[in-house]
Design a protein around this motif. Structure first.
Motif, PDB file in Angstrom:
ATOM      1  N   ARG A 139      67.589 -32.119  19.567  1.00  0.00           N
ATOM      2  CA  ARG A 139      67.675 -30.896  18.710  1.00  0.00           C
ATOM      3  C   ARG A 139      68.273 -29.880  19.107  1.00  0.00           C
ATOM      4  O   ARG A 139      68.213 -28.715  19.101  1.00  0.00           O
ATOM      5  CB  ARG A 139      65.969 -30.211  18.139  1.00  0.00           C
ATOM      6  N   ASN A 172      68.230 -31.063  14.095  1.00  0.00           N
ATOM      7  CA  ASN A 172      68.971 -30.548  14.904  1.00  0.00           C
ATOM      8  C   ASN A 172      69.986 -30.781  13.857  1.00  0.00           C
ATOM      9  O   ASN A 172      69.832 -31.507  12.657  1.00  0.00           O
ATOM     10  CB  ASN A 172      68.556 -32.998  14.824  1.00  0.00           C
ATOM     11  N   GLY A 181      65.747 -36.339  20.265  1.00  0.00           N
ATOM     12  CA  GLY A 181      64.517 -35.725  21.042  1.00  0.00           C
ATOM     13  C   GLY A 181      65.113 -34.555  21.500  1.00  0.00           C
ATOM     14  O   GLY A 181      64.510 -33.079  21.812  1.00  0.00           O
ATOM     15  N   ASP A 195      62.378 -33.962  14.812  1.00  0.00           N
ATOM     16  CA  ASP A 195      62.918 -34.403  15.724  1.00  0.00           C
ATOM     17  C   ASP A 195      63.462 -35.357  14.955  1.00  0.00           C
ATOM     18  O   ASP A 195      65.047 -36.279  14.699  1.00  0.00           O
ATOM     19  CB  ASP A 195      62.630 -35.684  17.113  1.00  0.00           C
TER      20      ASP A 195
END
Lengths: 286, 391
Positions: free
Chosen positions: B238, A69, B236, A48
């Protein structure tokens, strides 16, 4: 061994919808992606807390496969987007990965300015000396006299040395690796990510489909073997003369210095105001 | 933390007291009040004051300012910051707005909320950097390539610069869309007395966070009202973002159904909410036979002109859209049925008049009053035009 490597890789891949990948069989970009994954794994980051940003091109397709991400931006602008991501959320480890055309031609301005600013972003440039996705046009790194679909009579422009450019623009960590030396590459990438400041890793890769075909350099295997033969480790290069190094390229860590990092410097300004505020509050209370 | 921020803000944000300020200053304060905590920009006349003010004030509230290497990088950085969870803004003027168009398209496609203030000046090209114009109205609608449905706001006073910057942030969050505020050189540099509202009086909307666990989360979920919650990087979830046409998860797609669903969503999320996206000021239209349709700083002259005209017994009223895109079709059509003459004063050679003409009703005469020499249209000019038409 293969099982071990594949176990690490699969931990960081997105199984849903994104595969099969877009790259030609034999392409070095997959190796670069594997090296990036192993580098991140070795640093034990929480998934994360990692953000991978790219521009447009073959290399720029890497993020979609990675379970972080991920941000696939417009052509050349990856570093500018990444600057916003990093500043808005400094706890993220921001990694830009893109190609030579994306980062040095259309994105050249963002590249030199991010390096000058010394913002804590890791920039990985996969250098295959050509625009692969659009069909083999010359890029800022295509060597003099080589062919490209838009240089049918040979390249008559001079080319950039990406690592030199990064260093002279102010990058505080510069390294060069190849997709042949895959385990060294992941070490260099993990050093770059750990470095506080603008870090840059140039990855020499192969585009046998475009560059190799137009320049009769042979198959993927042959092109990757070329990397093995012409790479000179930085430690050996230090003992070699200019003539001996002619036509070769130096690999390993090329440059590391420590200068104030942009995001931390900005945080100091914010902290100063916070302290003043706190003092004022205590004065009022007492 | 919020309490500390509010307290600190008071040193430069004084509520409910008359303050003399510029339009650009009002934009900057509006952004701060709306919760803007990231600004990236590049110096350009006549918008630079917004950047200067925010470079001074943002670190005081824990926000960040950065001067980028160009306008392309500026909008890229605010999109990045918005994805990482900050309310973000940039400001620019004509040439910079042109440079931003590609990444503006990215923000439409990737549904990233952000605010762009374009303080309009004369164009095309370098044009008249220090003089007023309204030449970017159509660019704000059609500037980037492809098919999309923008939200664009046109304030007409210093107070509106404040209020509508706040509104721009709210709309951009609510619809997950970049919102352009079209100010202009006169508004940006003009000083007026403004009373800033208290934090409670502001209607600030922030896009909701997803409530489902990450494995269920779709960043581009198509909900019944086309507005969807939004997670940020580092929380969290993603997810993947791309400018390629993508599915609800954000992954690139070549499926015909998914392409159509995505592009329809981009249209419907604004066009299904036209009621909420109509913000028109209607003045003296009840008995009017003549309509002045004016926006931005031109609306100020028009307001004065209808008062002068009323004294001379002309039955004239004003329609002033403050959200210009989506165009307020319904309300304009309604009034077009009641009048026989429409004057559209604009600081360009006739842009928004095309929209009014598109809605023409029967024999209504629609004429433009255009000025593009870098000066404002005066109330007298509008009055003269009206007299000329009515002998």
């Amino acid at each position: 061994m293969v099982e071990q490597v594949s176990n690490v890789t699969h931990k960081y891949l997105r199984p849903k919808k994104t595969f099969p990948n877009v790259w030609c069989p034999g392409c070095g970009i997959g190796i670069a992606m594997g090296a990036l994954i192993r580098a991140i794994d070795s640093l034990n980051f929480n998934k994360d807390d990692v953000s991978v940003v790219s521009g447009i091109g073959c290399t720029a397709r890497i993020p979609v496969y990675l379970d972080f991400n991920t941000l696939h931006t417009t052509h050349g602008r990856a570093i500018a987007f990444a600057t916003g991501v990093k500043l808005a959320n400094p706890k993220l480890h921001v990694i830009v990965i893109s190609g030579d055309g994306d980062l040095l031609a259309i994105g050249g301005n963002h590249f030199i300015h991010a390096a000058r600013r010394n913002i804590d972003i890791t920039c990985i440039l996969v250098n295959n000396y050509i625009y692969g996705m659009t069909g083999g046009q010359y890029s800022p790194t295509t060597p003099f006299a080589k062919n490209a679909s838009t240089a049918p009579y040979g390249m008559i422009e001079q080319s950039f040395d990406p690592s030199d450019l990064a260093k002279s623009s102010g990058a505080t960590y510069v390294a060069r690796g190849t997709v042949y030396h895959a385990s060294q590459l992941s070490r260099l990438i993990s050093q770059a990510i750990s470095h506080n400041g603008f870090s840059f890793v140039e990855v020499i890769s192969n585009c046998h489909t475009q560059y190799g075909r137009l320049n009769r350099e042979g198959s993927a295997v042959k092109m990757i073997q070329w990397q093995k033969e012409y790479a000179v480790p930085a430690s050996a290069a230090a003992r070699m003369t200019r003539e001996e190094l002619e036509g070769k390229f130096v690999t390993g860590k090329l440059h590391e210095v420590f200068r104030p990092e942009y995001v931390s410097e900005y945080q100091k300004i914010i902290d100063k105001f916070n302290e003043e505020e706190e003092e004022n509050r205590q004065l009022q209370e007492s | 933390m919020a309490e500390v921020e509010t307290k600190r803000k008071k040193s430069f944000y004084k509520e409910n007291v008359p303050l003399l300020m510029q339009g650009n200053e009002a934009c900057a304060l509006g952004a701060l009040a709306a919760g803007c905590r990231f600004f990236a920009g590049y110096p350009i006349t006549p918008s630079t004051e917004i950047a200067e003010i925010l470079s001074r004030l943002l670190p005081r509230v824990g926000g960040k300012f950065i001067q980028m290497e160009d306008e392309i990088a500026s909008i890229a950085a605010i999109i990045g910051a918005s994805i990482a969870g900050a309310k973000a803004m940039t400001s620019t003027s004509g040439p910079g707005y042109s440079l931003m168009q590609e990444n503006l398209g990215y923000a439409y496609m990737a549904e990233v909320p952000c605010v762009i203030v374009n303080v309009m000046r004369g164009g095309p090209s370098t044009g008249l950097p220090t003089k007023v114009a309204q030449g970017d109205v159509m660019q704000s609608k059609w500037g980037t390539h492809g098919d999309y449905f923008p939200i664009v706001i046109v304030p007409s006073s210093v107070k509106e610069c404040f209020d509508y910057t706040v509104k721009a942030f709210s709309l951009s969050e609510e619809y997950r869309i970049p919102v352009t505020v079209l100010s202009d050189e006169v508004l940006g540099h003009m000083r007026e007395i403004v009373k800033l509202p208290s934090q409670e009086e502001l209607n600030i909307v922030t896009v909701p966070k997803p409530y489902e666990p990450p494995e269920w989360y779709k960043h581009f979920e198509i909900t019944p009202d086309f507005r969807s919650p939004m997670a940020s990087f580092g929380e969290g979830y993603r997810f993947h973002l791309t400018g390629l046409t993508h599915d609800e998860y954000g992954f690139p797609t070549a499926s015909k159904t998914e392409i159509v669903r995505k592009l329809e969503k981009l249209r419907l999320k604004t066009m299904r909410h036209l009621d909420e996206l109509t913000d028109v000021r209607v003045e003296m239209m009840d008995d009017a036979h003549i309509m002045i349709f004016a926006y931005g700083s031109t609306a100020r002259a028009a307001r004065q002109a209808i008062r002068m005209a009323r004294k001379r017994r002309f039955k004239v009223g004003l329609i002033q859209p403050r959200i210009i895109w989506p165009f307020p079709d319904q309300i304009v059509r309604e009034y077009l049925e009641r009048v026989d003459l429409v004057i559209v004063p604009e600081l360009n050679q006739g842009q928004i008049i095309r929209e009014v003409k598109r809605l023409r009703y029967r024999h209504v005469k629609i004429i433009g009053l255009n000025r593009f020499d870098g000066e404002l249209i005066t109330p007298q000019q509008i009055l003269d035009k009206l007299k000329e038409e009515r002998h």
